[in-house]
Design a protein around this motif. Structure first.
Motif, PDB file in Angstrom:
ATOM      1  N   SER A 168     -13.646  58.853   5.725  1.00  0.00           N
ATOM      2  CA  SER A 168     -15.082  58.557   5.761  1.00  0.00           C
ATOM      3  C   SER A 168     -15.678  58.130   4.435  1.00  0.00           C
ATOM      4  O   SER A 168     -16.891  57.880   4.364  1.00  0.00           O
ATOM      5  CB  SER A 168     -15.841  59.792   6.284  1.00  0.00           C
ATOM      6  OG  SER A 168     -15.384  60.161   7.575  1.00  0.00           O
ATOM      7  N   LYS A 195     -17.676  60.993  12.841  1.00  0.00           N
ATOM      8  CA  LYS A 195     -17.645  61.989  13.906  1.00  0.00           C
ATOM      9  C   LYS A 195     -18.194  63.318  13.402  1.00  0.00           C
ATOM     10  O   LYS A 195     -18.081  63.643  12.230  1.00  0.00           O
ATOM     11  CB  LYS A 195     -16.227  62.180  14.432  1.00  0.00           C
ATOM     12  CG  LYS A 195     -15.648  60.905  15.041  1.00  0.00           C
ATOM     13  CD  LYS A 195     -14.226  61.145  15.542  1.00  0.00           C
ATOM     14  CE  LYS A 195     -13.627  59.899  16.146  1.00  0.00           C
ATOM     15  NZ  LYS A 195     -12.260  60.126  16.643  1.00  0.00           N
ATOM     16  N   LYS A 200      -7.099  54.795  12.168  1.00  0.00           N
ATOM     17  CA  LYS A 200      -7.012  53.502  12.841  1.00  0.00           C
ATOM     18  C   LYS A 200      -6.981  52.395  11.794  1.00  0.00           C
ATOM     19  O   LYS A 200      -7.815  52.372  10.883  1.00  0.00           O
ATOM     20  CB  LYS A 200      -8.197  53.306  13.785  1.00  0.00           C
ATOM     21  CG  LYS A 200      -8.236  54.285  14.954  1.00  0.00           C
ATOM     22  CD  LYS A 200      -9.437  54.040  15.842  1.00  0.00           C
ATOM     23  CE  LYS A 200      -9.469  55.039  16.995  1.00  0.00           C
ATOM     24  NZ  LYS A 200     -10.661  54.847  17.866  1.00  0.00           N
ATOM     25  N   GLN A 251     -11.641  49.072   8.948  1.00  0.00           N
ATOM     26  CA  GLN A 251     -13.058  48.844   9.188  1.00  0.00           C
ATOM     27  C   GLN A 251     -13.773  50.182   9.344  1.00  0.00           C
ATOM     28  O   GLN A 251     -13.231  51.124   9.940  1.00  0.00           O
ATOM     29  CB  GLN A 251     -13.261  48.015  10.461  1.00  0.00           C
ATOM     30  CG  GLN A 251     -12.663  46.628  10.414  1.00  0.00           C
ATOM     31  CD  GLN A 251     -13.373  45.721   9.432  1.00  0.00           C
ATOM     32  OE1 GLN A 251     -14.560  45.873   9.181  1.00  0.00           O
ATOM     33  NE2 GLN A 251     -12.612  44.767   8.862  1.00  0.00           N
ATOM     34  N   ASP A 295      -7.372  60.747  13.471  1.00  0.00           N
ATOM     35  CA  ASP A 295      -8.111  59.618  14.039  1.00  0.00           C
ATOM     36  C   ASP A 295      -7.886  58.327  13.240  1.00  0.00           C
ATOM     37  O   ASP A 295      -8.704  57.412  13.290  1.00  0.00           O
ATOM     38  CB  ASP A 295      -9.607  59.937  14.111  1.00  0.00           C
ATOM     39  CG  ASP A 295     -10.258  60.004  12.732  1.00  0.00           C
ATOM     40  OD1 ASP A 295      -9.542  60.327  11.760  1.00  0.00           O
ATOM     41  OD2 ASP A 295     -11.463  59.717  12.629  1.00  0.00           O
ATOM     42  N   GLY A 335     -16.050  53.007  10.852  1.00  0.00           N
ATOM     43  CA  GLY A 335     -16.405  53.399  12.208  1.00  0.00           C
ATOM     44  C   GLY A 335     -17.456  54.491  12.148  1.00  0.00           C
ATOM     45  O   GLY A 335     -17.807  54.970  11.066  1.00  0.00           O
ATOM     46  N   PRO A 336     -17.955  54.923  13.268  1.00  0.00           N
ATOM     47  CA  PRO A 336     -18.957  56.005  13.276  1.00  0.00           C
ATOM     48  C   PRO A 336     -18.356  57.302  12.772  1.00  0.00           C
ATOM     49  O   PRO A 336     -17.219  57.629  13.064  1.00  0.00           O
ATOM     50  CB  PRO A 336     -19.348  56.110  14.757  1.00  0.00           C
ATOM     51  CG  PRO A 336     -18.179  55.537  15.500  1.00  0.00           C
ATOM     52  CD  PRO A 336     -17.623  54.458  14.622  1.00  0.00           C
TER      53      PRO A 336
END
Length: 252
Positions: free
Chosen positions: A154, A251, A226, A246, A224, A248-249
């Motif tokens: 993140s 979590k 990716k 890229q 998670d 992502g949101p």
């Protein structure tokens, strides 16, 4: 280096003995060609003098998104495991160079990850960094890295991912050790020289992401991960991974 036994993909195994340690060196990378050249020509002989069974993996992030050092570390770990089995991983910034051959790049014990670059030239002329510092060059057993779910994915931009890695280590009741903790008179052997570079712009969101990280330890990391592997090449001095990642949101 080829004459010394270095294999394709930056792979080395001593001929005259059987190494007790099988190590993967993972280096996150983008736009630091001069640093990488120096790093490779310096570190290979250093590791070979320690008679290690090792590989150097350079994980390069493609252009278009802010640099995500933690995710690149996770990718290097994941891709290395697809190639073969390693006992441990050393996560290594490209601008850090160990100064003394006595600085061990061997595998740490399970449950005792090793902070390696705690005595750095730019940090008050090699004054040891705080005990909470866990970055630059760190070593974890494969089992421990899986246990803590790797780095957070993140942190986009400079800063924060090392601090959260330390939180994950403590959360899982692991003990961070330093080279020569039991031999303080030898601490000078763990010094690092850094190649000069312009400091990156800090990520303005890093403190908030760090503060909220403890609720995401189990779902933000290897679990998670990716990414898109754009290219995999086994070059003379290293294994090169080019990846697209890229945001992502986040979590919760």
């Amino acid at each position: 280096m080829k004459e010394a036994g270095l294999g394709i993909g930056g792979r080395y195994e001593p001929i005259e003995c059987r190494s007790r340690h099988k190590v993967a060196i993972v280096v996150p990378y983008r736009d630091r060609k001069d640093h990488l050249t120096v790093f490779l020509h310096y570190l290979h002989p250093f590791l070979q003098r320690q008679q290690l069974n090792y590989v150097i993996i350079i994980v390069e992030q493609s252009a278009g998104t802010p640099f995500n050092r933690g995710m690149l570390m996770n990718i290097g770990f994941n891709e290395a495991q697809l190639q073969e089995t390693f006992e441990c991983f050393i996560f290594h910034d490209v601008d850090f160079l160990p100064e003394d051959d006595s600085n061990p790049y061997t595998c740490p014990e399970d449950g005792r990850p090793r902070q390696m670059s705690f005595s750095i030239d730019y940090w008050d002329n090699y004054k040891p960094t705080p005990r909470s510092h866990f970055g630059g060059v760190t070593a974890l057993s494969t089992a421990d890295f899986r246990r803590i779910n790797g780095y957070s994915n993140s942190f986009w931009g400079w800063g924060g991912e090392d601090d959260q890695l330390f939180q994950r280590v403590k959360f899982n009741n692991l003990t961070v050790v330093r080279s020569f903790d039991e031999q303080p008179l030898l601490v000078h052997k763990a010094r690092y020289k850094t190649q000069s570079h312009q400091k990156a712009q800090p990520n303005p969101d890093r403190k908030q992401v760090l503060a909220e990280g403890n609720v995401r330890f189990q779902i933000d990391g290897l679990f998670d991960l990716k990414y898109q592997r754009l290219n995999l090449q086994f070059k003379p001095l290293y294994t090169h991974l080019l990846v697209n990642i890229q945001p992502g949101p986040i979590k919760s």
